[in-house]
Design an enzyme around this catalytic site. Sequence first.
Site, PDB file in Angstrom:
ATOM      1  N   CYS A   1       0.824  -1.209   0.000  1.00 36.19           N
ATOM      2  CA  CYS A   1       0.000   0.000   0.000  1.00 36.19           C
ATOM      3  C   CYS A   1       0.860   1.262   0.000  1.00 36.19           C
ATOM      4  O   CYS A   1       1.933   1.289   0.591  1.00 36.19           O
ATOM      5  CB  CYS A   1      -0.870   0.027   1.244  1.00 36.19           C
ATOM      6  SG  CYS A   1      -1.941  -1.395   1.383  1.00 36.19           S
TER       7      CYS A   1
ATOM      8  N   ARG B   1       5.633  -0.664  -6.602  1.00 40.22           N
ATOM      9  CA  ARG B   1       5.704  -1.482  -5.390  1.00 40.22           C
ATOM     10  C   ARG B   1       4.636  -2.566  -5.348  1.00 40.22           C
ATOM     11  O   ARG B   1       4.671  -3.418  -4.477  1.00 40.22           O
ATOM     12  CB  ARG B   1       5.532  -0.581  -4.174  1.00 40.22           C
ATOM     13  CG  ARG B   1       6.765   0.243  -4.028  1.00 40.22           C
ATOM     14  CD  ARG B   1       6.575   1.356  -3.066  1.00 40.22           C
ATOM     15  NE  ARG B   1       7.813   2.080  -3.011  1.00 40.22           N
ATOM     16  CZ  ARG B   1       8.555   2.216  -1.938  1.00 40.22           C
ATOM     17  NH1 ARG B   1       8.158   1.711  -0.812  1.00 40.22           N
ATOM     18  NH2 ARG B   1       9.682   2.862  -1.975  1.00 40.22           N
TER      19      ARG B   1
ATOM     20  N   GLU C   1      17.388 -19.398  -3.971  1.00 45.55           N
ATOM     21  CA  GLU C   1      17.113 -18.125  -4.649  1.00 45.55           C
ATOM     22  C   GLU C   1      16.650 -18.370  -6.090  1.00 45.55           C
ATOM     23  O   GLU C   1      15.714 -17.723  -6.569  1.00 45.55           O
ATOM     24  CB  GLU C   1      18.369 -17.239  -4.602  1.00 45.55           C
ATOM     25  CG  GLU C   1      18.298 -15.938  -5.384  1.00 45.55           C
ATOM     26  CD  GLU C   1      17.170 -14.998  -4.949  1.00 45.55           C
ATOM     27  OE1 GLU C   1      16.518 -15.240  -3.923  1.00 45.55           O
ATOM     28  OE2 GLU C   1      16.929 -14.024  -5.681  1.00 45.55           O
TER      29      GLU C   1
ATOM     30  N   LYS D   1       6.537  -4.926  -3.759  1.00 41.77           N
ATOM     31  CA  LYS D   1       7.978  -4.698  -3.691  1.00 41.77           C
ATOM     32  C   LYS D   1       8.466  -4.544  -2.264  1.00 41.77           C
ATOM     33  O   LYS D   1       9.530  -5.010  -1.902  1.00 41.77           O
ATOM     34  CB  LYS D   1       8.331  -3.460  -4.522  1.00 41.77           C
ATOM     35  CG  LYS D   1       9.818  -3.172  -4.604  1.00 41.77           C
ATOM     36  CD  LYS D   1      10.540  -4.225  -5.417  1.00 41.77           C
ATOM     37  CE  LYS D   1      12.048  -4.085  -5.362  1.00 41.77           C
ATOM     38  NZ  LYS D   1      12.719  -5.351  -5.706  1.00 41.77           N
TER      39      LYS D   1
HETATM   40  C1  F6R Z   1      11.990 -11.712  -3.858  1.00 43.51           C
HETATM   41  C2  F6R Z   1      11.884 -10.517  -3.059  1.00 43.51           C
HETATM   42  C3  F6R Z   1      11.406 -10.649  -1.666  1.00 43.51           C
HETATM   43  C4  F6R Z   1      12.188  -9.696  -0.742  1.00 43.51           C
HETATM   44  C5  F6R Z   1      11.602  -9.729   0.676  1.00 43.51           C
HETATM   45  C6  F6R Z   1      12.407  -8.873   1.625  1.00 43.51           C
HETATM   46  O1  F6R Z   1      12.436 -11.451  -5.151  1.00 43.51           O
HETATM   47  O2  F6R Z   1      12.172  -9.443  -3.507  1.00 43.51           O
HETATM   48  O3  F6R Z   1      11.474 -11.962  -1.207  1.00 43.51           O
HETATM   49  O4  F6R Z   1      13.524 -10.096  -0.728  1.00 43.51           O
HETATM   50  O5  F6R Z   1      10.293  -9.273   0.642  1.00 43.51           O
HETATM   51  O6  F6R Z   1      12.451  -7.560   1.187  1.00 43.51           O
HETATM   52  P1  F6R Z   1      13.536  -6.556   1.703  1.00 43.51           P
HETATM   53  O7  F6R Z   1      14.849  -7.048   1.227  1.00 43.51           O
HETATM   54  O8  F6R Z   1      13.138  -5.243   1.117  1.00 43.51           O
HETATM   55  O9  F6R Z   1      13.458  -6.559   3.198  1.00 43.51           O
END
Ligand code: F6R
Length: 609
Positions: A2, A27, A482, A604
């Site tokens: 959001c 996002r 991954e 995102k």
């Molecule tokens: C996968 C992806 C998510 C993020 C996770 C953590 O491609 O992007 O699994 O890695 O939501 O996000 P951050 O790194 O922003 O804490």
Amino acid sequence: MCGIVGYVGNQDATPVIMGGLRLLEYRGYDSAGICTMDDGDVDIRRSAGKLVNLERLLKEHPLHGTIGIGHTRWATHGKPTVANAHPHKGGSVVVVHNGIIENYLLLKEDLANKGHDFTSETDSEVISHLIDEKLKTAESLESAVQQALRDLQGAYALCILSHKDDKTLIAAKSGSPMVIGIRGNEYFVASDMPAIIANTRKMVIMEDGEIAVFRNGGVKFTTTCGDEITKESRYIDWSPMKAEKNGYPNFMLKEIYEQPLAIRNVFAGRLREDEGDAFLEGLNLNDMQLNSFERLCIVACGTSWHAALVGKYLIEEHCRIPVDVDIASEFRYRDPLVSNKTLVIVISQSGETADTLAALREAKSKKAHIISICNVVDSSIPRESDGVIFTHAGLEIGVASTKAFTTQLVALYLLTIRLGRANGIIGLKKGQEMISALYELPALVEKTLKLDDQIEEIACEHLTSWDAIYLGRGISYAIALEGALKLKEISYIHADGYPSGEMKHGPIALIDREMPVFVLAPNDRHLVKVRSNMEEVITRGGNVVVLCSEGDLETGKRAKYTLLIPWAGEALSPVLFTVALQLLAYNIAILKGKDVDQPRNLAKSVTVE
Ligand code: F6R
């Protein structure tokens, strides 16, 4: 996830708010809405789907007014329909909300008994009704908001309007991010700085439990108890990078190809060849302090958690320091055993992931020393850490993380050098060798990117698969996880990563001619074992694609396809294998016609639990 944008000033609010929401689009969200106030008239427009739908609606039914609030919603409670889209109106009160209200069912029942009618399935609508209920007896909107917030359990960032106080905008925050931009007597409110930074660089960062009341060209900050507080503004000197595809068909491919540069940016200015050491100023820890920790604990979510697993292998192997790795959403609730003798490393691309932030706070409350590895400057996680290593990957728009991950790996490699030099386990010569290997890495990433045509051919063979298995051993196990996650996220093919030695303990039952098995077999100390594990799969008719190191003409002999990945040494090869697996997932998804930048259901930056 959001997004919120609010505005009060002398301009037409709608274009300001829509412009901000557009900057948050990448996002991930599934509906959107906006509300403005004009001479006491409160008007709302909402639509399901992307912002273009809302823009279309606004063209047909424009809004007016110099005060307004807007929202992009990523559905948690209630489907992504118009009725569930924000803003929500309860009586005279309109709200947009990020976060989750955990006691909403109880509040809803109580409010329904008092005569409130609900039109959505959301937790957020309850907030508008609750404030409206408080307004019946409160002396002002401000006081009604304070009272209502004291009844809420959970996380929120809120913008609130009411025609009963039609010159006022109120913002509040607890657990979800919120910033305020100031330009003269105009105020911009947003869940994320990039939404408003083009309007002003003078920002106030709201902290949990704070309320901002914008009225008559000024702003007043209070606590939820009504005590006035003073907040300092800051000048933000970084510039958000423009979200431009630069000729690429989508952001994901652009970000995959940006990796040689992004990796260079992580180590630029941070290497001391003569000392065989890494210079990590942001750590704020000298050698003695670094050596005072009994153990390390790395906490993260998703792809960042995979980086954490790589970090464990690197640090334990090269520095001989015990490292635990935890998924943030587990760590935060299990009363973790950390103390002032623990160095907690928090990894997050966005710096706003709710579970990771909560894990950081949990560790902090137990007196652990926190350092973060983060991409987004001025986000909550680095702000609340004792030290930080920024990854400088640049803006990552593709929802599936690519360059953010490989730069995290390089940041962990730098940290490994620093820790090992500080405790003496990495000697001068080894430190210098590690640095030389790092200098070679960007060129090797470029070479790996040249495998794209070959990878596309392999992708073509796997478009009809429903499942896939990724196998790796040692440090490559994390990369198998991954690779599998990337495939799941963007192609919607179910995929699992396993340590290859685990196959015979269960997963090998899945092997048949249909099941693609991607085997990661770098030329490291596990190669012989990985070959045996691969044989076990081939013997059972498995459809094996093996990724092995250049010069290895043996491993791929019995596999269906072989990809030869440049060799960067055991510690850095994970970066190159990752790049190949990113391209594999990307090609499969594109050939299947999927939207790789905004995969379904994903956001995102995951700012709710
Ligand atoms: C996968 C992806 C998510 C993020 C996770 C953590 O491609 O992007 O699994 O890695 O939501 O996000 P951050 O790194 O922003 O804490």
